[in-house]
Structures are given as structure tokens and as C-alpha cells.
Scaffold this active site. Structure first.
Site, short mmCIF file in Angstrom:
data_model
loop_
_atom_site.label_atom_id
_atom_site.label_comp_id
_atom_site.label_asym_id
_atom_site.label_seq_id
_atom_site.Cartn_x
_atom_site.Cartn_y
_atom_site.Cartn_z
N SER A 50 20.54 -55.43 70.64
CA SER A 50 20.75 -56.72 71.29
C SER A 50 22.11 -56.86 71.95
O SER A 50 22.30 -57.75 72.79
CB SER A 50 20.57 -57.85 70.28
OG SER A 50 21.52 -57.74 69.23
N ASP B 228 27.07 -67.07 69.33
CA ASP B 228 25.99 -67.68 68.55
C ASP B 228 26.08 -67.40 67.06
O ASP B 228 25.11 -67.59 66.33
CB ASP B 228 24.63 -67.22 69.09
CG ASP B 228 24.50 -65.69 69.11
OD1 ASP B 228 25.39 -65.01 68.59
OD2 ASP B 228 23.49 -65.18 69.65
N HIS C 159 26.55 -62.68 68.12
CA HIS C 159 26.96 -61.88 69.27
C HIS C 159 28.24 -62.42 69.90
O HIS C 159 28.51 -63.62 69.84
CB HIS C 159 25.85 -61.88 70.33
CG HIS C 159 24.54 -61.41 69.80
ND1 HIS C 159 23.58 -62.28 69.31
CD2 HIS C 159 24.02 -60.17 69.67
CE1 HIS C 159 22.54 -61.58 68.90
NE2 HIS C 159 22.78 -60.30 69.11
#
Length: 379
Positions: A46, A351, A354
Site C-alpha cells: 500500500s 491516516d 501511511h
């Protein structure tokens, strides 16, 4: 209910970091980065997925797609792009600095991959899914695309990019390959599903072995210059601090980070650097292998955020106001009740999992020019 909580923890955790990134670079004419490479090809999770999970939404639980909702993407793109940040990722800044376009997801139908492709996907692991199943971690969310699967995706693309093996070798030798971040989700799977740190540590050699094997496969295909960053200090990440708190105050350092988790990361990174040293000795001048120190850069930002322009090193910019880190598992960024701060450029965490675009920009610059890549990519 238990299954939903388990899925929520995984949905947050799998969006996190990887263990190592490998850049495969080729020397080219000129001193600057612009037009230095034919293309860039990225592998990872991610931290660098530019849309593969969203392209294949049918394979993903809705719970995993919070990053496809506003306010993700607000800083640069103005809308969600399936990147796990408020804007650009490290891979985006590298592409821009090197005069290349943003990388299209490898699963995007009809995309032109001659300037590069992105195989990274949210939830990716270094260990194969069958191995995870064998140790009791066979949850479907870890089966999006392990590094060996991503390597196969890349091989499948090659005929459309550069033809056959002989014509591809010189092309790939003048392309940039980013292998990672990858491996962080392996530790997420372990730590969030019942393994203690000691048991997770016992599997670090397996994680690093798979990264090193992937590196060798790319070199066999024609990759030349290689940069391998270690992983981030997960003990300083809001997700871990919220999900895995300790009652023992001595487990926390002076910055509020969990020392046992950061010790795990440092162990992983030391193993990785040892494998890179062996690869350097084996390949000699045929491969330029560089280590990018993700851990040191992140810790420098945490220790002295003002030096880098930040005011908030750990708490998330985007969240629903939960706890000391603005992170709640059931009200994460992109979910109902969560909102973004007005100054994401002052935050290191977007968040709670990240980095912000501001951090990604600095990381990319530190890898391109130093001092957090040894040697720097553009040296």
C-alpha cells in the site's frame, strides 16, 4: 462480530508498510534525473499501490477500500486515486523527478506500459500465501498479490513492453525498478493475529529470504542498479500504538514509540543489509546494489519534526478524533465520521498508517540525492 473486528484490524494493518524496497537502476547519460531511464516498474504494497486493488474491486472486501473515498487524494489530485495518502506517493515523486509519467496499475485494461507499470497492491506480502496458511495466517486479505505473484504479473507484461528476452535485457538495464516496500504486511499478519514479537521475529529470515530471492530474479531478467530500503519504525505508527499498547511503561521510548516493535524492524533491516552485502559480493560491478534507510529517515523526522517542517509526528491528520493519535479502527480515514486536518503538510502521518504527501516528498528526495540512500540513486 469477532470476524468483523478481525477484518477491520487487517484492513487497517495491511495498508501499512513493507519491509524493503528494491530499486533497480541503470546508469545513463546526463547529470540530472530527467529522462535518465526508459521506464520504471514498481513492486510493493500500500505504500506504493497506485490503483491495482481498486481496478480489481471484486476481489476486495468493501472494508479494504476506505482509501478509495474522500478525503484521500485531497492534496495533489483533488480526489481519491486509490493511493493510500493525501496525495502523491514516493514512487510518484521518483517518477516525476526522473521525467517519467505516473505508473499505471498493471491490472488496468488497455494501459500503455512502455514507460512503466505498477505491480504493487494493497495487502501484498513477501511470504507466499501458502506459507502464511501453513503457520495459521491464511486469511484471504493477505492473498492479494505476494511478491512472487507480482513478479509473474511483470513477466506477463514484458512481451507488450519490450518483446522477447534478448530485446528486453538492454531495455530493463536502462529502467528503474522499485521492489517494495514489501514485507511489512507479513509482520502485520503475525502481530495482529496472535503472534507475539518474539515469534514474529523468528520468521524475519523467511521474509528477508523472499525479498532477496525476488531481487535475484529481477537481476536475472536484466536489472542492473538496485536500491533496497529497509522498513519503517512500526513502533511509532498510530495503528500499532492503538492496537498493540503495552502496560509496561518501559516498553516506550522517549518519543512514545514501542521499543519491542522497533527492535523487530531493526532486526529485519539488519538481516536485509546482510543479504544485500552478500549479493554485492556475488554480482560485483554487474549490479549496483544500494540500501535506502527508511528507518533512519523516519526516526529523524520523529525526533526533530520541526527540522523537517512538521508539527505533528505521530497523530493522524485524517481520522475521527479518537484517542491520542486521532485513530479509531471503526472510524478510519475514508469512513463515516472521519475528517481531514486543514494542514496535512504539517503532519507526518496521513491516516494513522501511511505517511502524508509531505513525508513522501522528503523520502523520495532523500533517496535520490542522499543522505538516506547509500549511495544515492542519482550519484
Amino acid at each position: 462480530m469477532a470476524r468483523r473486528i478481525t477484518s477491520a484490524i487487517a484492513a487497517a494493518g495491511l495498508l501499512l508498510l513493507g519491509a524493503s524496497c528494491v530499486f533497480l537502476l541503470a546508469a545513463a547519460d546526463g547529470d540530472g534525473g530527467a529522462m535518465r531511464y526508459n521506464a520504471m516498474f514498481n513492486f510493493g504494497d500500500s505504500l506504493s499501490d497506485t490503483g491495482n486493488l481498486c481496478v480489481n474491486k471484486s476481489a476486495a472486501e468493501e472494508l479494504l477500500l476506505t482509501f478509495a473515498n474522500p478525503p484521500y487524494g485531497m492534496t495533489y489530485f483533488g480526489h481519491p486515486t486509490c493511493r493510500c495518502s493525501d496525495g502523491r506517493l514516493v514512487v510518484d515523486f521518483l517518477a516525476q523527478s526522473l521525467g517519467l509519467p505516473f505508473l499505471p496499475p498493471s491490472k488496468l485494461p488497455g494501459a500503455d506500459f512502455r514507460k512503466g507499470a505498477n505491480m504493487a497492491i494493497v495487502g501484498a506480502t513477501a511470504l507466499d500465501f501458502d506459507f502464511l496458511k501453513s503457520i495459521g495466517l491464511g486469511y484471504p486479505i493477505w492473498n492479494n498479490g505476494a511478491i512472487n505473484v507480482q513478479l509473474q504479473w511483470f513477466r506477463d507484461l514484458l512481451p507488450r513492453v519490450c518483446g522477447g528476452p534478448q530485446s528486453c535485457r538492454p531495455y530493463l538495464a536502462r529502467s528503474l525498478f522499485l521492489l517494495g516496500s514489501i514485507g511489512g504486511n507479513d509482520y502485520n499478519a503475525m502481530l495482529f493475529f496472535g503472534f507475539n514479537v518474539s515469534r514474529a521475529r523468528s520468521y524475519a529470515p523467511n521474509v528477508v529470504d523472499n525479498i532477496a530471492a525476488a531481487l535475484e530474479r529481477l537481476i536475472e531478467l536484466g536489472a542492473v542498479d538496485i536500491v533496497v530500503p529497509g522498513t519503517l519504525p512500526i513502533g511509532c505508527v498510530a495503528l500499532y500504538l492503538t492496537i498493540l499498547p503495552s502496560r509496561d511503561k518501559s516498553d516506550y521510548d522517549e518519543h512514545g514509540c514501542l521499543k519491542p516493535l522497533n527492535d523487530l524492524v531493526m532486526y529485519h533491516n539488519s538481516l536485509l543489509q546482510d543479504r544485500l552485502n552478500r549479493a554485492r559480493a556475488r554480482h560485483g560491478p554487474a549490479a549496483r546494489i544500494m540500501y535506502a534507510d527508511y528507518y533512519a529517515y523516519a526516526m529523524d523526522m520523529l525526533r526533530d519534526p520541526a527540522r523537517f517542517g512538521f508539527t505533528t509526528p505521530v497523530a493522524a491528520c485524517c481520522g475521527a478524533g479518537g484517542g491520542p493519535y486521532n485513530f479509531q479502527l471503526d472510524a478510519r480515514c475514508g469512513m463515516k465520521g472521519a475528517t481531514a486536518c486543514g494542514d496535512p503538510w504539517r503532519h507526518e502521518s496521513w491516516d494513522g498508517v501511511h505517511p502524508t504527501e509531505a513525508v513522501n516528498r522528503l523520502v523520495a528526495d532523500g533517496w535520490l540525492k542522499g543522505p538516506y540512500c547509500h549511495p544515492p540513486i542519482l550519484q
